[in-house]
Enzyme design. Structure first.
Site, PDB file in Angstrom:
ATOM      1  N   GLY A  31     -47.590  21.772  27.526  1.00  0.00           N
ATOM      2  CA  GLY A  31     -48.165  22.059  26.216  1.00  0.00           C
ATOM      3  C   GLY A  31     -47.197  21.777  25.085  1.00  0.00           C
ATOM      4  O   GLY A  31     -46.211  21.063  25.254  1.00  0.00           O
ATOM      5  N   ALA A  32     -47.510  22.341  23.891  1.00  0.00           N
ATOM      6  CA  ALA A  32     -46.773  22.036  22.656  1.00  0.00           C
ATOM      7  C   ALA A  32     -46.714  20.517  22.505  1.00  0.00           C
ATOM      8  O   ALA A  32     -45.649  19.912  22.354  1.00  0.00           O
ATOM      9  CB  ALA A  32     -45.379  22.663  22.659  1.00  0.00           C
ATOM     10  N   LEU A  33     -47.895  19.924  22.574  1.00  0.00           N
ATOM     11  CA  LEU A  33     -48.006  18.460  22.662  1.00  0.00           C
ATOM     12  C   LEU A  33     -47.546  17.769  21.380  1.00  0.00           C
ATOM     13  O   LEU A  33     -47.777  18.263  20.279  1.00  0.00           O
ATOM     14  CB  LEU A  33     -49.459  18.079  22.971  1.00  0.00           C
ATOM     15  CG  LEU A  33     -50.046  18.726  24.222  1.00  0.00           C
ATOM     16  CD1 LEU A  33     -51.494  18.268  24.422  1.00  0.00           C
ATOM     17  CD2 LEU A  33     -49.217  18.399  25.467  1.00  0.00           C
ATOM     18  N   HIS A  34     -46.895  16.630  21.555  1.00  0.00           N
ATOM     19  CA  HIS A  34     -46.428  15.832  20.425  1.00  0.00           C
ATOM     20  C   HIS A  34     -46.674  14.360  20.746  1.00  0.00           C
ATOM     21  O   HIS A  34     -47.252  14.035  21.799  1.00  0.00           O
ATOM     22  CB  HIS A  34     -44.943  16.116  20.137  1.00  0.00           C
ATOM     23  CG  HIS A  34     -44.079  16.021  21.349  1.00  0.00           C
ATOM     24  ND1 HIS A  34     -43.855  14.841  22.005  1.00  0.00           N
ATOM     25  CD2 HIS A  34     -43.408  16.964  22.060  1.00  0.00           C
ATOM     26  CE1 HIS A  34     -43.062  15.050  23.039  1.00  0.00           C
ATOM     27  NE2 HIS A  34     -42.781  16.339  23.103  1.00  0.00           N
ATOM     28  N   GLY A  36     -44.909  12.116  21.870  1.00  0.00           N
ATOM     29  CA  GLY A  36     -44.386  11.678  23.168  1.00  0.00           C
ATOM     30  C   GLY A  36     -45.460  11.861  24.246  1.00  0.00           C
ATOM     31  O   GLY A  36     -45.740  10.947  25.034  1.00  0.00           O
ATOM     32  N   HIS A  37     -46.103  13.051  24.260  1.00  0.00           N
ATOM     33  CA  HIS A  37     -47.186  13.289  25.223  1.00  0.00           C
ATOM     34  C   HIS A  37     -48.353  12.341  24.949  1.00  0.00           C
ATOM     35  O   HIS A  37     -48.968  11.812  25.880  1.00  0.00           O
ATOM     36  CB  HIS A  37     -47.712  14.723  25.105  1.00  0.00           C
ATOM     37  CG  HIS A  37     -46.716  15.776  25.459  1.00  0.00           C
ATOM     38  ND1 HIS A  37     -46.152  16.608  24.525  1.00  0.00           N
ATOM     39  CD2 HIS A  37     -46.193  16.135  26.653  1.00  0.00           C
ATOM     40  CE1 HIS A  37     -45.327  17.439  25.115  1.00  0.00           C
ATOM     41  NE2 HIS A  37     -45.313  17.179  26.408  1.00  0.00           N
ATOM     42  N   SER A 186     -40.839  19.099  22.782  1.00  0.00           N
ATOM     43  CA  SER A 186     -41.510  20.336  22.342  1.00  0.00           C
ATOM     44  C   SER A 186     -40.477  21.298  21.770  1.00  0.00           C
ATOM     45  O   SER A 186     -40.787  22.109  20.901  1.00  0.00           O
ATOM     46  CB  SER A 186     -42.227  20.984  23.520  1.00  0.00           C
ATOM     47  OG  SER A 186     -43.138  20.058  24.082  1.00  0.00           O
ATOM     48  N   ARG A 187     -39.245  21.206  22.254  1.00  0.00           N
ATOM     49  CA  ARG A 187     -38.193  22.122  21.798  1.00  0.00           C
ATOM     50  C   ARG A 187     -37.765  21.856  20.356  1.00  0.00           C
ATOM     51  O   ARG A 187     -37.183  22.742  19.728  1.00  0.00           O
ATOM     52  CB  ARG A 187     -36.965  22.005  22.702  1.00  0.00           C
ATOM     53  CG  ARG A 187     -37.198  22.547  24.095  1.00  0.00           C
ATOM     54  CD  ARG A 187     -36.112  22.069  25.025  1.00  0.00           C
ATOM     55  NE  ARG A 187     -36.448  22.390  26.401  1.00  0.00           N
ATOM     56  CZ  ARG A 187     -35.970  23.420  27.072  1.00  0.00           C
ATOM     57  NH1 ARG A 187     -35.107  24.222  26.496  1.00  0.00           N
ATOM     58  NH2 ARG A 187     -36.325  23.652  28.312  1.00  0.00           N
TER      59      ARG A 187
END
Ligand code: PAF
Length: 283
Positions: A31-34, A36-37, A186-187
């Site tokens: 999750g915490a998709l950006h 890159g995903h 995500s970090r």
């Protein structure tokens, strides 16, 4: 878009899709998709008839309670993003659903999991191996997509799938970067603007390595120079800088005899752990 949280529902749907002869692409995420995903998902969409994305923050791969607690969780926002991309299936199991009991079986990657990330995150890859095995069994994809920012993870999962005859092709997708060069993660959401700027030292160091090799500079002096860059950078706390052979992740001390290499970095900015790498084919 179908959002499923029960394994049995996912298995039933996958069986039906398989009967129809559909090809399945799978993108596992926490999750915490950006972006890159989204690049993994786009590739999966380009190469398969049906795309399944999973969102599950896997407790087994965290060796630090605080890191697990602080991992960003923005499921509603993630689902909105996936809807816009016209994703067919999203699997969002709870911890109890995926681990009704703590698995007694473990995946031992041997020496390759004791270096780089494995040296600093004990048990991490064993946890990744378990969750990825479970998700691949449930999803039965033709292809599964992993970001090359987590190069060691990609190499180990590919090895696991070869060694254990998983019928899935494991595909690595290139790292997406901000204009500054900072690898998307995500970090990064936990970094201030100042922190984001400070974190660009990682990409600068990797680029210094690349130009040194292209100019055929002496290996030890490039390494020394990049180490100095990292140690003197404000706000950056280097954890490791290693140059390895991607075939077996063994450390290399010269680039004369290898055909490819990867420069791998991990470090902290504002207490957030960041990793990145540079892959170079030499011959
Ligand atoms: O790379 C990740 O996000 C995770 O390690 C993965 C592959 C989804 C397994 O939890």
């Amino acid at each position: 878009m179908r959002v499923l949280s029960a394994s049995i529902e996912l298995s039933n749907l996958i069986s039906a899709l398989k009967k129809e002869g559909k090809s399945i692409g799978f993108v596992p995420t926490m999750g915490a998709l950006h972006e890159g995903h989204f690049s993994l998902i786009q590739r999966a969409k380009d190469e398969n008839e049906v795309v399944v994305v999973s969102i599950f923050v896997n407790p087994l791969q965290f060796n630090n309670e605080q890191d697990l607690a602080k991992y960003p969780r923005i499921i509603e926002q993630d689902l909105e993003g996936l809807k816009k991309l016209n994703i067919d299936v999203v699997f969002t199991p709870s911890e109890k659903e995926l681990y009704p009991e703590k698995p007694v079986v473990s995946i031992d990657f041997g020496k390759m999991a004791t270096v780089l990330e494995g040296e600093f995150r004990s048990g991490h890859f064993e946890g990744v191996g378990i969750v990825v095995s479970k998700l691949l069994h449930l999803t039965q994809p033709d292809r599964a997509y992993f970001g090359l920012k987590d190069l060691q993870q990609f190499i180990l999962i590919r090895k696991m799938c070869t060694d254990l005859n998983f019928p899935t092709e494991i595909i690595g997708v290139g790292t997406v970067r901000e204009d500054s060069g900072l690898a998307l993660s995500s970090r990064n959401a936990r970094l201030s603007d100042k922190g984001r700027k400070e974190a660009t030292i990682i990409f600068k160091g990797l680029n210094r390595f690349r130009s040194g090799i292209l100019k055929k500079e002496d290996f030890d002096s490039i390494l020394k120079n990049v180490n100095e860059m990292f140690f003197s950078a404000e706000g950056f706390d280097l954890e490791y800088l290693r140059v390895v052979d991607p075939a077996d992740l063994s450390e290399i001390k010269s680039y004369d005899t290898v055909t490819e290499l990867a420069v791998c970095v991990a470090g902290y900015v504002e207490g957030v752990r960041l990793i990145d790498n540079l892959y170079l084919r030499l011959k």
